[in-house]
Motif scaffolding. Structure first.
Motif, PDB file in Angstrom:
ATOM      1  N   PRO A  21       0.967  -0.755   0.376  1.00 41.91           N
ATOM      2  CA  PRO A  21      -0.278  -0.045   0.198  1.00 41.91           C
ATOM      3  C   PRO A  21       1.222   0.740   0.147  1.00 41.91           C
ATOM      4  O   PRO A  21       0.446   2.288  -0.368  1.00 41.91           O
ATOM      5  CB  PRO A  21      -0.956  -0.011   1.803  1.00 41.91           C
ATOM      6  CG  PRO A  21      -1.523  -1.577   1.541  1.00 41.91           C
ATOM      7  CD  PRO A  21       0.991  -2.718   0.862  1.00 41.91           C
ATOM      8  N   GLN A  22       1.833   1.179   0.437  1.00 40.17           N
ATOM      9  CA  GLN A  22       2.732   2.018   0.425  1.00 40.17           C
ATOM     10  C   GLN A  22       3.760   2.480  -0.478  1.00 40.17           C
ATOM     11  O   GLN A  22       3.449   3.709  -0.666  1.00 40.17           O
ATOM     12  CB  GLN A  22       3.798   2.079   2.121  1.00 40.17           C
ATOM     13  CG  GLN A  22       3.246   1.879   3.125  1.00 40.17           C
ATOM     14  CD  GLN A  22       2.767   1.136   3.278  1.00 40.17           C
ATOM     15  OE1 GLN A  22       2.670  -0.373   3.266  1.00 40.17           O
ATOM     16  NE2 GLN A  22       1.647   1.173   4.656  1.00 40.17           N
ATOM     17  N   SER A  23       4.286   1.565  -0.989  1.00 43.64           N
ATOM     18  CA  SER A  23       4.648   1.846  -2.197  1.00 43.64           C
ATOM     19  C   SER A  23       4.136   1.540  -3.616  1.00 43.64           C
ATOM     20  O   SER A  23       4.662   2.171  -4.659  1.00 43.64           O
ATOM     21  CB  SER A  23       5.453   0.619  -2.346  1.00 43.64           C
ATOM     22  OG  SER A  23       5.641  -0.782  -2.430  1.00 43.64           O
ATOM     23  N   ARG A  24       2.424   1.419  -3.802  1.00 42.67           N
ATOM     24  CA  ARG A  24       2.040   0.960  -4.802  1.00 42.67           C
ATOM     25  C   ARG A  24       1.688   2.442  -5.728  1.00 42.67           C
ATOM     26  O   ARG A  24       2.257   2.575  -7.183  1.00 42.67           O
ATOM     27  CB  ARG A  24       0.477   0.496  -4.696  1.00 42.67           C
ATOM     28  CG  ARG A  24       0.044   0.100  -5.570  1.00 42.67           C
ATOM     29  CD  ARG A  24      -1.109  -0.398  -5.343  1.00 42.67           C
ATOM     30  NE  ARG A  24      -0.617  -1.795  -4.830  1.00 42.67           N
ATOM     31  CZ  ARG A  24      -1.481  -2.760  -4.979  1.00 42.67           C
ATOM     32  NH1 ARG A  24      -2.561  -2.669  -4.531  1.00 42.67           N
ATOM     33  NH2 ARG A  24      -1.194  -4.158  -4.510  1.00 42.67           N
ATOM     34  N   GLN A  25       1.985   4.200  -4.923  1.00 46.70           N
ATOM     35  CA  GLN A  25       2.686   5.114  -5.652  1.00 46.70           C
ATOM     36  C   GLN A  25       3.498   4.968  -6.978  1.00 46.70           C
ATOM     37  O   GLN A  25       3.122   5.647  -8.196  1.00 46.70           O
ATOM     38  CB  GLN A  25       2.207   6.444  -4.287  1.00 46.70           C
ATOM     39  CG  GLN A  25       2.121   7.527  -5.873  1.00 46.70           C
ATOM     40  CD  GLN A  25       1.684   8.553  -4.589  1.00 46.70           C
ATOM     41  OE1 GLN A  25       2.463   8.572  -3.508  1.00 46.70           O
ATOM     42  NE2 GLN A  25       1.996   9.980  -5.679  1.00 46.70           N
ATOM     43  N   GLN A  26       4.692   4.469  -6.575  1.00 44.20           N
ATOM     44  CA  GLN A  26       5.293   4.638  -6.960  1.00 44.20           C
ATOM     45  C   GLN A  26       6.123   3.100  -8.392  1.00 44.20           C
ATOM     46  O   GLN A  26       6.381   3.497  -9.175  1.00 44.20           O
ATOM     47  CB  GLN A  26       6.925   3.969  -6.031  1.00 44.20           C
ATOM     48  CG  GLN A  26       7.784   5.358  -5.763  1.00 44.20           C
ATOM     49  CD  GLN A  26       9.159   5.183  -5.490  1.00 44.20           C
ATOM     50  OE1 GLN A  26       8.628   4.333  -4.123  1.00 44.20           O
ATOM     51  NE2 GLN A  26      10.189   4.968  -5.734  1.00 44.20           N
ATOM     52  N   THR A  27       5.767   2.312  -8.310  1.00 45.50           N
ATOM     53  CA  THR A  27       5.471   0.971  -8.448  1.00 45.50           C
ATOM     54  C   THR A  27       4.635   0.811  -9.821  1.00 45.50           C
ATOM     55  O   THR A  27       4.639   0.188 -10.554  1.00 45.50           O
ATOM     56  CB  THR A  27       5.269  -0.482  -7.613  1.00 45.50           C
ATOM     57  OG1 THR A  27       3.963  -0.461  -6.666  1.00 45.50           O
ATOM     58  CG2 THR A  27       6.939  -0.919  -7.057  1.00 45.50           C
ATOM     59  N   THR A  28       3.613   1.339  -9.945  1.00 44.18           N
ATOM     60  CA  THR A  28       2.394   1.270 -10.817  1.00 44.18           C
ATOM     61  C   THR A  28       1.994   2.953 -10.689  1.00 44.18           C
ATOM     62  O   THR A  28       0.992   3.504 -11.115  1.00 44.18           O
ATOM     63  CB  THR A  28       0.785   0.743 -10.008  1.00 44.18           C
ATOM     64  OG1 THR A  28       0.288   1.935  -8.647  1.00 44.18           O
ATOM     65  CG2 THR A  28       0.823  -0.603  -9.375  1.00 44.18           C
ATOM     66  N   ALA A  29       3.313   3.861 -11.435  1.00 49.39           N
ATOM     67  CA  ALA A  29       3.066   5.382 -11.503  1.00 49.39           C
ATOM     68  C   ALA A  29       2.902   5.271 -13.099  1.00 49.39           C
ATOM     69  O   ALA A  29       2.731   4.033 -13.625  1.00 49.39           O
ATOM     70  CB  ALA A  29       4.606   5.468 -11.524  1.00 49.39           C
ATOM     71  N   GLU A  78       1.897   2.148 -18.476  1.00 47.94           N
ATOM     72  CA  GLU A  78       2.139   2.511 -19.504  1.00 47.94           C
ATOM     73  C   GLU A  78       2.875   1.968 -20.538  1.00 47.94           C
ATOM     74  O   GLU A  78       3.021   0.728 -21.843  1.00 47.94           O
ATOM     75  CB  GLU A  78       2.190   3.826 -20.582  1.00 47.94           C
ATOM     76  CG  GLU A  78       1.453   5.002 -20.413  1.00 47.94           C
ATOM     77  CD  GLU A  78       2.544   6.415 -21.008  1.00 47.94           C
ATOM     78  OE1 GLU A  78       1.976   6.454 -22.247  1.00 47.94           O
ATOM     79  OE2 GLU A  78       3.202   6.774 -20.213  1.00 47.94           O
ATOM     80  N   CYS A  79       3.543   1.276 -20.144  1.00 53.55           N
ATOM     81  CA  CYS A  79       4.576  -0.014 -20.381  1.00 53.55           C
ATOM     82  C   CYS A  79       4.204  -0.759 -20.880  1.00 53.55           C
ATOM     83  O   CYS A  79       4.518  -1.422 -21.273  1.00 53.55           O
ATOM     84  CB  CYS A  79       6.071   0.424 -19.173  1.00 53.55           C
ATOM     85  SG  CYS A  79       7.262  -0.612 -19.685  1.00 53.55           S
ATOM     86  N   LEU A  88      -9.062   2.830 -13.177  1.00 51.23           N
ATOM     87  CA  LEU A  88      -8.733   3.864 -13.471  1.00 51.23           C
ATOM     88  C   LEU A  88      -7.313   4.562 -14.156  1.00 51.23           C
ATOM     89  O   LEU A  88      -6.907   5.037 -15.155  1.00 51.23           O
ATOM     90  CB  LEU A  88      -8.900   4.903 -11.917  1.00 51.23           C
ATOM     91  CG  LEU A  88      -8.826   7.170 -12.498  1.00 51.23           C
ATOM     92  CD1 LEU A  88     -10.023   7.288 -13.601  1.00 51.23           C
ATOM     93  CD2 LEU A  88      -9.349   7.148 -10.847  1.00 51.23           C
ATOM     94  N   GLN A  89      -6.061   3.602 -13.440  1.00 49.73           N
ATOM     95  CA  GLN A  89      -5.214   3.701 -13.579  1.00 49.73           C
ATOM     96  C   GLN A  89      -4.717   3.013 -15.211  1.00 49.73           C
ATOM     97  O   GLN A  89      -4.008   4.237 -15.699  1.00 49.73           O
ATOM     98  CB  GLN A  89      -4.053   3.129 -12.884  1.00 49.73           C
ATOM     99  CG  GLN A  89      -3.573   3.806 -11.863  1.00 49.73           C
ATOM    100  CD  GLN A  89      -3.190   2.857 -10.392  1.00 49.73           C
ATOM    101  OE1 GLN A  89      -3.653   1.321  -9.918  1.00 49.73           O
ATOM    102  NE2 GLN A  89      -1.761   3.524 -10.325  1.00 49.73           N
ATOM    103  N   VAL A  90      -5.133   2.644 -15.504  1.00 51.59           N
ATOM    104  CA  VAL A  90      -5.389   1.651 -17.192  1.00 51.59           C
ATOM    105  C   VAL A  90      -5.912   2.877 -17.829  1.00 51.59           C
ATOM    106  O   VAL A  90      -4.987   2.662 -19.310  1.00 51.59           O
ATOM    107  CB  VAL A  90      -5.864  -0.072 -16.755  1.00 51.59           C
ATOM    108  CG1 VAL A  90      -5.465  -0.575 -18.240  1.00 51.59           C
ATOM    109  CG2 VAL A  90      -5.048  -0.772 -15.980  1.00 51.59           C
ATOM    110  N   GLU A  91      -6.733   3.026 -17.298  1.00 53.87           N
ATOM    111  CA  GLU A  91      -7.625   3.776 -18.585  1.00 53.87           C
ATOM    112  C   GLU A  91      -6.590   5.081 -18.085  1.00 53.87           C
ATOM    113  O   GLU A  91      -6.316   5.479 -19.594  1.00 53.87           O
ATOM    114  CB  GLU A  91      -9.107   4.030 -17.316  1.00 53.87           C
ATOM    115  CG  GLU A  91     -10.122   4.789 -19.209  1.00 53.87           C
ATOM    116  CD  GLU A  91     -10.041   4.324 -20.398  1.00 53.87           C
ATOM    117  OE1 GLU A  91      -9.959   5.449 -21.323  1.00 53.87           O
ATOM    118  OE2 GLU A  91     -10.029   2.539 -20.273  1.00 53.87           O
TER     119      GLU A  91
END
Length: 182
Positions: A120-128, A133-134, A161-164
């Motif tokens: 939960p703490q790192s997800r912002q980074q790991t799924t930037a 996009e990559c 939402l991130q994927v969209e």
């Protein structure tokens, strides 16, 4: 035997540090990555600062060194102590940079490592956004392994939402991380 294990790993680390032979460095790093697969070695590898060694090798120009280093980190980050160490050592960014490698094994290990490092703490980074996009591009790869792994990443680690958002961004840009060569 336990003492022998630590001494053997210490000898490998020392050999890596002392040798000038690139071939020897590659071989030693490959061995250390293999030893990182066994939870019995985690404590010894931490003691010998092998996590730092692997993180340092991610920025090397030599593709084999990078491949073995990311493979070793991938093996080590299943352990909570190792995962926390990698995250605190700001290891996510160099791991993300491995996604642009032309070596498919390096890319596969980088994607898997990002999955293992997702908290939960790192997800912002790991799924930037650039990572998502990559993964969208990788999901279209001719390599079934890469395509399947990227799809799992998108489905299990990213929000719809991130994927969209990444899909919309990708429509407006032609640049990006190239697909690895087979």
């Amino acid at each position: 035997m336990e003492l022998g294990r630590l001494e053997y790993l210490q000898a490998l680390v020392t050999e890596f540090q002392m040798t000038d032979s690139l071939e020897a460095k590659e071989q030693v790093l490959a061995n250390l990555a293999n030893f990182a697969y066994d939870p019995k070695n985690y404590e010894y590898l931490r003691q010998l600062q092998v996590l730092d060694l692997f993180l340092d090798m991610l920025t090397e120009d030599n593709e084999s060194l990078v491949e073995f280093a990311i493979g070793g980190l991938c093996n080590l980050c299943l352990d909570k102590t190792n995962k926390d160490y990698i995250l605190e050592a700001k290891g996510v960014e160099p791991i993300i940079n491995c996604l642009s490698s032309s070596n498919e094994e390096t890319v596969m290990s980088a994607v898997t490592t990002l999955m293992y490092l997702s908290t939960p703490q790192s997800r912002q980074q790991t799924t930037a956004l650039p990572v998502v996009e990559c993964m969208l591009r990788f999901s279209l790869s001719a390599s079934r392994r890469l395509s399947n792994l990227a799809t799992v990443f998108l489905e299990d680690y990213c929000t719809p939402l991130q994927v969209e958002e990444a899909r919309n961004l990708s429509k407006h840009t032609a640049v990006g991380i190239p697909l690895p060569k087979d």
